[in-house]
Design a protein around this motif. Structure first.
Motif, PDB file in Angstrom:
ATOM      1  N   SER A  81       0.806  -1.231   0.000  1.00 17.92           N
ATOM      2  CA  SER A  81       0.000   0.000   0.000  1.00 17.92           C
ATOM      3  C   SER A  81       0.831   1.270   0.000  1.00 17.92           C
ATOM      4  CB  SER A  81      -0.915   0.020   1.230  1.00 17.92           C
ATOM      5  OG  SER A  81      -1.720  -1.128   1.307  1.00 17.92           O
ATOM      6  N   TRP A  82       2.110   1.160   0.350  1.00 20.02           N
ATOM      7  CA  TRP A  82       2.910   2.350   0.626  1.00 20.02           C
ATOM      8  C   TRP A  82       3.202   3.207  -0.599  1.00 20.02           C
ATOM      9  CZ3 TRP A  82       7.009  -0.564   4.008  1.00 20.02           C
ATOM     10  CH2 TRP A  82       6.392  -0.950   5.215  1.00 20.02           C
ATOM     11  N   ASP A  83       3.421   2.589  -1.762  1.00 23.09           N
ATOM     12  CA  ASP A  83       3.850   3.362  -2.923  1.00 23.09           C
ATOM     13  C   ASP A  83       2.870   4.478  -3.270  1.00 23.09           C
ATOM     14  OD1 ASP A  83       6.369   1.966  -4.212  1.00 23.09           O
ATOM     15  OD2 ASP A  83       5.053   0.373  -3.497  1.00 23.09           O
ATOM     16  N   MET A  84       1.586   4.131  -3.350  1.00 27.64           N
ATOM     17  CA  MET A  84       0.569   5.148  -3.647  1.00 27.64           C
ATOM     18  C   MET A  84       0.040   5.802  -2.373  1.00 27.64           C
ATOM     19  SD  MET A  84       0.605   5.012  -6.855  1.00 27.64           S
ATOM     20  CE  MET A  84       0.490   4.084  -8.392  1.00 27.64           C
ATOM     21  N   GLY A  85      -0.290   4.979  -1.384  1.00 23.26           N
ATOM     22  CA  GLY A  85      -0.951   5.472  -0.187  1.00 23.26           C
ATOM     23  C   GLY A  85      -0.068   6.278   0.742  1.00 23.26           C
ATOM     24  N   LYS A  86       1.251   6.095   0.669  1.00 23.04           N
ATOM     25  CA  LYS A  86       2.154   6.823   1.560  1.00 23.04           C
ATOM     26  C   LYS A  86       3.156   7.662   0.777  1.00 23.04           C
ATOM     27  CE  LYS A  86       0.523   5.345   5.486  1.00 23.04           C
ATOM     28  NZ  LYS A  86      -0.160   6.264   6.421  1.00 23.04           N
TER      29      LYS A  86
ATOM     30  N   GLU B  33      -5.821   8.137   3.034  1.00 21.50           N
ATOM     31  CA  GLU B  33      -5.338   6.866   3.567  1.00 21.50           C
ATOM     32  C   GLU B  33      -5.684   5.733   2.600  1.00 21.50           C
ATOM     33  OE1 GLU B  33      -3.610   6.196   6.323  1.00 21.50           O
ATOM     34  OE2 GLU B  33      -3.508   8.311   6.897  1.00 21.50           O
ATOM     35  N   PRO B  34      -4.823   4.711   2.488  1.00 21.46           N
ATOM     36  CA  PRO B  34      -5.158   3.567   1.636  1.00 21.46           C
ATOM     37  C   PRO B  34      -6.268   2.736   2.258  1.00 21.46           C
ATOM     38  CG  PRO B  34      -3.075   3.186   2.775  1.00 21.46           C
ATOM     39  CD  PRO B  34      -3.474   4.591   3.076  1.00 21.46           C
ATOM     40  N   ARG B  35      -7.254   2.370   1.454  1.00 24.11           N
ATOM     41  CA  ARG B  35      -8.371   1.557   1.908  1.00 24.11           C
ATOM     42  C   ARG B  35      -8.567   0.372   0.962  1.00 24.11           C
ATOM     43  NH1 ARG B  35     -12.123   4.643   4.938  1.00 24.11           N
ATOM     44  NH2 ARG B  35     -10.931   6.000   6.335  1.00 24.11           N
ATOM     45  N   SER B  36      -9.175  -0.678   1.472  1.00 22.32           N
ATOM     46  CA  SER B  36      -9.484  -1.839   0.641  1.00 22.32           C
ATOM     47  C   SER B  36     -10.712  -1.568  -0.217  1.00 22.32           C
ATOM     48  CB  SER B  36      -9.738  -3.075   1.513  1.00 22.32           C
ATOM     49  OG  SER B  36      -8.547  -3.516   2.124  1.00 22.32           O
ATOM     50  N   VAL B  37     -10.719  -2.160  -1.402  1.00 22.07           N
ATOM     51  CA  VAL B  37     -11.860  -2.081  -2.304  1.00 22.07           C
ATOM     52  C   VAL B  37     -12.498  -3.464  -2.348  1.00 22.07           C
ATOM     53  CG1 VAL B  37     -12.588  -1.728  -4.699  1.00 22.07           C
ATOM     54  CG2 VAL B  37     -10.828  -0.258  -3.697  1.00 22.07           C
ATOM     55  N   PRO B  38     -13.786  -3.587  -2.044  1.00 19.05           N
ATOM     56  CA  PRO B  38     -14.438  -4.901  -2.045  1.00 19.05           C
ATOM     57  C   PRO B  38     -14.583  -5.454  -3.452  1.00 19.05           C
ATOM     58  CG  PRO B  38     -16.059  -3.171  -1.721  1.00 19.05           C
ATOM     59  CD  PRO B  38     -14.714  -2.498  -1.677  1.00 19.05           C
ATOM     60  N   ILE B  39     -14.753  -6.756  -3.550  1.00 19.08           N
ATOM     61  CA  ILE B  39     -14.851  -7.399  -4.864  1.00 19.08           C
ATOM     62  C   ILE B  39     -16.136  -7.031  -5.583  1.00 19.08           C
ATOM     63  CG2 ILE B  39     -13.412  -9.340  -4.175  1.00 19.08           C
ATOM     64  CD1 ILE B  39     -15.982 -10.978  -3.841  1.00 19.08           C
ATOM     65  N   SER B  40     -17.103  -6.461  -4.872  1.00 22.40           N
ATOM     66  CA  SER B  40     -18.362  -6.073  -5.504  1.00 22.40           C
ATOM     67  C   SER B  40     -18.236  -4.766  -6.280  1.00 22.40           C
ATOM     68  CB  SER B  40     -19.455  -5.918  -4.439  1.00 22.40           C
ATOM     69  OG  SER B  40     -19.072  -4.964  -3.461  1.00 22.40           O
ATOM     70  N   ALA B  41     -17.086  -4.088  -6.149  1.00 21.36           N
ATOM     71  CA  ALA B  41     -16.901  -2.815  -6.841  1.00 21.36           C
ATOM     72  C   ALA B  41     -16.890  -3.024  -8.349  1.00 21.36           C
ATOM     73  CB  ALA B  41     -15.590  -2.166  -6.395  1.00 21.36           C
ATOM     74  N   PRO B  42     -17.433  -2.089  -9.116  1.00 16.61           N
ATOM     75  CA  PRO B  42     -17.417  -2.225 -10.578  1.00 16.61           C
ATOM     76  C   PRO B  42     -15.995  -2.210 -11.108  1.00 16.61           C
ATOM     77  CG  PRO B  42     -18.115  -0.021  -9.918  1.00 16.61           C
ATOM     78  CD  PRO B  42     -18.098  -0.853  -8.675  1.00 16.61           C
ATOM     79  N   ILE B  43     -15.770  -2.951 -12.176  1.00 15.58           N
ATOM     80  CA  ILE B  43     -14.438  -3.036 -12.770  1.00 15.58           C
ATOM     81  C   ILE B  43     -14.270  -1.897 -13.762  1.00 15.58           C
ATOM     82  CG2 ILE B  43     -12.877  -4.446 -14.148  1.00 15.58           C
ATOM     83  CD1 ILE B  43     -14.487  -6.891 -13.110  1.00 15.58           C
ATOM     84  N   GLU B  44     -13.293  -1.056 -13.528  1.00 15.63           N
ATOM     85  CA  GLU B  44     -13.020   0.047 -14.434  1.00 15.63           C
ATOM     86  C   GLU B  44     -11.537   0.358 -14.428  1.00 15.63           C
ATOM     87  OE1 GLU B  44     -15.290   3.293 -12.982  1.00 15.63           O
ATOM     88  OE2 GLU B  44     -14.330   3.334 -11.017  1.00 15.63           O
ATOM     89  N   GLY B  45     -11.043   0.845 -15.555  1.00 15.71           N
ATOM     90  CA  GLY B  45      -9.633   1.177 -15.650  1.00 15.71           C
ATOM     91  C   GLY B  45      -9.332   2.542 -15.064  1.00 15.71           C
ATOM     92  N   ALA B  46      -8.052   2.844 -14.927  1.00 14.36           N
ATOM     93  CA  ALA B  46      -7.636   4.153 -14.434  1.00 14.36           C
ATOM     94  C   ALA B  46      -7.948   5.212 -15.487  1.00 14.36           C
ATOM     95  CB  ALA B  46      -6.145   4.143 -14.118  1.00 14.36           C
ATOM     96  N   PRO B  47      -8.279   6.431 -15.062  1.00 11.94           N
ATOM     97  CA  PRO B  47      -8.551   7.486 -16.040  1.00 11.94           C
ATOM     98  C   PRO B  47      -7.283   7.885 -16.787  1.00 11.94           C
ATOM     99  CG  PRO B  47      -8.499   8.384 -13.821  1.00 11.94           C
ATOM    100  CD  PRO B  47      -8.440   6.899 -13.678  1.00 11.94           C
TER     101      PRO B  47
END
Length: 337
Positions: A220-225, A314-328
């Protein structure tokens, strides 16, 4: 890699100013604290299809195989025979599942590949042998390695060193750990300049416009920290394209069903039957080795999904129910007010 984690670990809290755009809650409410799990292919009502009974029987037979039988079956099917028993079992199960679903109505609408490209990032940052609680890490190496998920190959890479401002003089420990010398950072561009060049590189690849892509990190550190802290220090708004990412440690642990203690970089490589290639703690070499793991997992049937995001700084977990989408699509960095 354990040495790196203990020595470079940033403080739990980074000073934040009120009203910063990057510190607002992620617009996607699916970013939560709950741990993500490996997604199951069918919905509950779809298990009635006979193909899943066949898959269950095949899985039972694989579970009863010893190491020699597992490797023999992999050889017979022309699959990779490297890795520990858990890896071999998962490889065979994924192979049989894919074969069974290939011509089954139960697989309609499912896609094996979520992204055209995966971009691996592993920053290196300033550090001391014993970081004080309020130590702020500055990024000194910005590497990216691009994976083509269709050919399952590394197709390109980007690397630039970054001139630190808060800690312009690197510690002896940092130089020894990362291999980055004082001369390298003295001759480097500032983070704002390097970020602009990194964004131009991503734009040249038509990521987020023509091709669907996502970032992948080792933890998580690279992006979140690191990136979050650096953007604040450089007075830059946190880039929207880096708000979500794939934490390969979580993906690896969930896919191969191993504890988090076995998800450090060296351990993941060893469990997959591979050795580290290059110099440990070199950001580009680390990124390449992380990419090798990701490619191996894709070959074994893992569907790498976004599992973390930046939420209120802060870095947070994303549940598997989240829609699948690419980065903008990446946009030039914006200065904070």
């Amino acid at each position: 890699m354990e040495t790196k984690e203990k020595s470079r670990k940033p403080p739990n809290k980074t000073p934040q100013s009120e009203g910063d755009q990057e510190d607002q809650p992620c617009p996607d409410t699916s970013c939560e604290k709950n741990e993500d799990q490996e997604p199951s292919s069918p919905k509950q009502g779809e298990f009635s299809d006979p193909v899943y009974k066949e898959i269950a029987l095949a899985n039972g037979a694989i579970n009863r195989m010893n190491r020699e039988e597992l490797r023999a079956k992999c050889t017979e099917l022309k699959l990779d025979t490297r890795g520990v028993n858990d890896v071999l079992r998962k490889r065979l199960k994924s192979y049989y599942k894919k074969q069974k679903l290939m011509h089954s109505p139960a697989a309609e609408g499912n896609s094996d590949m979520y992204f055209d490209y995966i971009c691996v990032v592993d920053f290196e940052a300033t550090c001391e042998e014993n970081n004080p609680p309020d130590y702020l890490h500055e990024i000194i190496e910005f590497p990216m390695v691009l994976i083509d998920t269709h050919t399952l190959e590394i197709v390109d890479s980007f690397q630039e060193y970054v001139k630190p401002v808060l800690h312009p003089q690197l510690s002896e420990f940092c130089v020894k750990l990362t291999g980055i010398t004082q001369e390298m950072v003295d001759e480097a561009k500032t983070f704002h300049q390097v970020l602009k060049r990194a964004i131009s590189w991503l734009q040249e690849k038509e990521l987020g416009t023509k091709y669907k892509y996502m970032f992948l990190t080792d933890g998580s550190w690279d992006m979140g920290k690191f990136l979050h802290t650096q953007c604040k220090l450089s007075r830059i708004r946190y880039p929207q394209f880096a708000r979500k990412w794939i934490n390969i440690r979580k993906s690896y642990g969930n896919f191969y069903k191993v504890p988090r203690t076995q998800t450090k970089l060296i351990c993941m490589l060893e469990n997959l039957g591979m050795e580290y290639d290059g110099r440990p703690h070199c950001g580009l070499d680390d990124s390449r080795n992380i990419a090798r793991i990701a490619i191996h997992m894709l070959k074994d049937g893992c569907q790498l999904r976004v599992n973390e995001c930046l939420h209120s700084g802060e870095p947070r977990s994303v549940p598997i129910s989240a829609p699948i989408e690419g980065a903008p699509a990446p946009q030039p960095p914006k200065k904070r007010d």
